[in-house]
Design an enzyme around this catalytic site. Structure first.
Site, PDB file in Angstrom:
ATOM      1  N   SER A 194       0.875  -1.318  -0.312  1.00 14.51           N
ATOM      2  CA  SER A 194       0.034  -0.067  -0.284  1.00 14.51           C
ATOM      3  C   SER A 194       1.745   1.275   0.058  1.00 14.51           C
ATOM      4  O   SER A 194       2.101   0.854  -0.175  1.00 14.51           O
ATOM      5  CB  SER A 194      -0.726   0.025   1.055  1.00 14.51           C
ATOM      6  OG  SER A 194      -1.822   0.978   0.927  1.00 14.51           O
ATOM      7  N   ASN A 195       0.584   2.310   0.267  1.00 16.12           N
ATOM      8  CA  ASN A 195       1.104   3.352   0.451  1.00 16.12           C
ATOM      9  C   ASN A 195       0.435   4.003   1.745  1.00 16.12           C
ATOM     10  O   ASN A 195      -0.044   4.247   2.247  1.00 16.12           O
ATOM     11  CB  ASN A 195       1.241   4.280  -1.225  1.00 16.12           C
ATOM     12  CG  ASN A 195      -0.795   4.499  -0.854  1.00 16.12           C
ATOM     13  OD1 ASN A 195      -1.623   5.204  -0.515  1.00 16.12           O
ATOM     14  ND2 ASN A 195      -1.136   4.214  -2.454  1.00 16.12           N
ATOM     15  N   ARG A 196       0.976   5.596   1.999  1.00 21.13           N
ATOM     16  CA  ARG A 196       0.279   6.544   3.032  1.00 21.13           C
ATOM     17  C   ARG A 196      -0.342   6.809   3.172  1.00 21.13           C
ATOM     18  O   ARG A 196      -0.471   8.015   3.985  1.00 21.13           O
ATOM     19  CB  ARG A 196       2.090   7.285   3.131  1.00 21.13           C
ATOM     20  CG  ARG A 196       3.293   6.484   4.074  1.00 21.13           C
ATOM     21  CD  ARG A 196       4.334   7.516   3.951  1.00 21.13           C
ATOM     22  NE  ARG A 196       6.018   6.993   4.598  1.00 21.13           N
ATOM     23  CZ  ARG A 196       6.257   5.921   5.456  1.00 21.13           C
ATOM     24  NH1 ARG A 196       5.191   6.419   6.619  1.00 21.13           N
ATOM     25  NH2 ARG A 196       7.254   6.081   5.756  1.00 21.13           N
TER      26      ARG A 196
END
Length: 401
Positions: free
Chosen positions: A211-213
């Protein structure tokens, strides 16, 4: 944040009034100064003493001394906005007709700006044609009416009429101020907006994912501001955005992976006027996700991942059906990369921000962006994401003309 804002909370006589102290406390914690007015009926459900302790100021009540002899005028003049919560069917009807039979409602008539009404009542009352006419009249007069939520009612069953949750009301007030702080009114009446929010998740096995932030705060703020400005809003939420409050009245659609988001956005754009791809899409996914948890002891040479590229959603969307806005989270050469993305993806507008800067971007309450169009670059200074959202939507309306 609501730092420096002066908010008058006007409480009318509904059972949901017992929740108002929690709202007042939250607004104060967000930096606002709060004063409260109670109708006589409201005093049956919440005490003035409680609210005076929280606000450190006397409550405006019928027949009780107040610091200013013309109490209702003083409160109206002091407030940047008055919020009626809960707003009963009776109080909505009175205000739609310009009637005021107590000090609290009189302060609303003396208010020179828009009022935010937060209705709460039985779902049968909310659906009544007369109540809906009154709501329409208040909106036509320039006021804001937050939709009630669907949930468990005092009568012991579920329906649409429940007062929005405290965090939702807070979000609505933030969106109100964002709309009011623009140079000209933001009017999205009759427009359908589709907004994606958060970061996609790509499973590696049943317990791990890529995923990402992205927190989803920017996309959610856009949805709230658009709703307050009169739009019909669909918010496509990835997992990180699903935990954020969404105002009643926003249609939500939940997705997890980039492929699911691709499908949702291609379906939703068919009836959209403006589409905002605020979600951060994972560039890659596992070529073949494991059906069982990957065990560390089984990876003698370390874990090797075979990744496949996810679809480029922004580039793939048709650009002749809606005004399409993309986002670019960069760490350098922000405007240059945004211009390249604008051309490559075929979007009508790109909103770029420098996520390497502390206090803006991922997971923060504030942002600062560059809005890049085919002919211009507009720098929007650091402010709340609600303020940023209002500027983005205002610029979108300007570009569409």
């Amino acid at each position: 944040m609501l730092t420096g804002k002066q908010i008058a909370v006007v409480v009318t006589g509904g059972i949901a009034a017992y929740k108002v102290p929690g709202l007042v406390r939250r607004l104060i914690k967000a930096g606002a100064s709060v004063r409260v007015a109670l109708t006589p009926a409201a005093e049956r459900f919440v005490t003035a003493e409680t609210l005076e302790v929280l606000t450190k100021y006397p409550v405006l009540r019928e027949g009780v001394a107040y610091p200013d002899p013309v109490a209702h005028i003083a409160l109206a003049d002091w407030a940047d906005v008055s919020v009626v919560v809960p707003a009963t069917a009776n109080s909505l009807g009175k205000m739609a007709q310009g009637l005021a039979d107590n000090e609290a409602l009189s302060s609303l008539l003396a208010n020179q700006g828009p009022v935010v009404f937060v209705p709460a009542m039985n779902h049968k009352m909310w659906a009544n044609a007369a109540v809906q006419r009154n709501v329409a009249r208040l909106r036509a007069d320039g006021h804001y009416v937050l939709e009630p939520g669907y949930g468990f009612l005092a009568e012991g069953y579920e329906g649409k009429g429940r007062m929005p949750e405290i965090e939702e009301i807070h979000a609505g007030i933030e969106a109100f101020f964002a709309c009011q702080n623009l140079d000209r009114p933001l009017d999205l009446t009759g427009q359908r907006l589709v907004i994606s929010a958060g970061g996609t998740e790509e499973p590696l096995d049943p317990v791990r994912y890529l995923s990402n932030r992205s927190s989803g705060k920017m996309g959610t703020a856009l949805a709230h501001v658009a709703l307050l400005a009169g739009a019909q809003v669909t918010l496509v939420q990835t997992p990180s955005a699903q935990s954020l409050p969404a105002l009643p009245g926003i249609t939500t659609r939940q997705v997890t992976t980039a492929q699911e988001l691709y499908t949702a956005m291609h379906e939703e754009i068919q009836s959209a006027d403006i589409l905002v791809m605020a979600a951060a899409v994972s560039d890659y996914r596992a070529a073949q996700a494991s059906e069982q948890k990957i065990k560390k002891q089984d990876q003698a040479q370390g874990l090797q991942l075979d990744l496949a590229e996810n679809p480029d959603i922004l580039a793939s969307l048709p650009k002749d059906q809606a005004f399409v806005i993309g986002f670019a989270a960069e760490t350098q050469h922000v405007v240059d990369y945004a211009r390249q993305k604008l051309e490559k993806k075929g979007a009508h507008m790109i909103v770029a921000n420098d996520v390497s800067q502390a206090g803006i971007g991922f997971a923060s309450e504030d942002n600062a962006v560059q809005i890049v169009t085919p002919t211009d670059v507009l720098a929007v200074a650091k402010q709340s994401k609600y303020g940023i959202a209002a500027h983005i939507l205002a610029q979108a309306l300007k570009e569409r003309k």
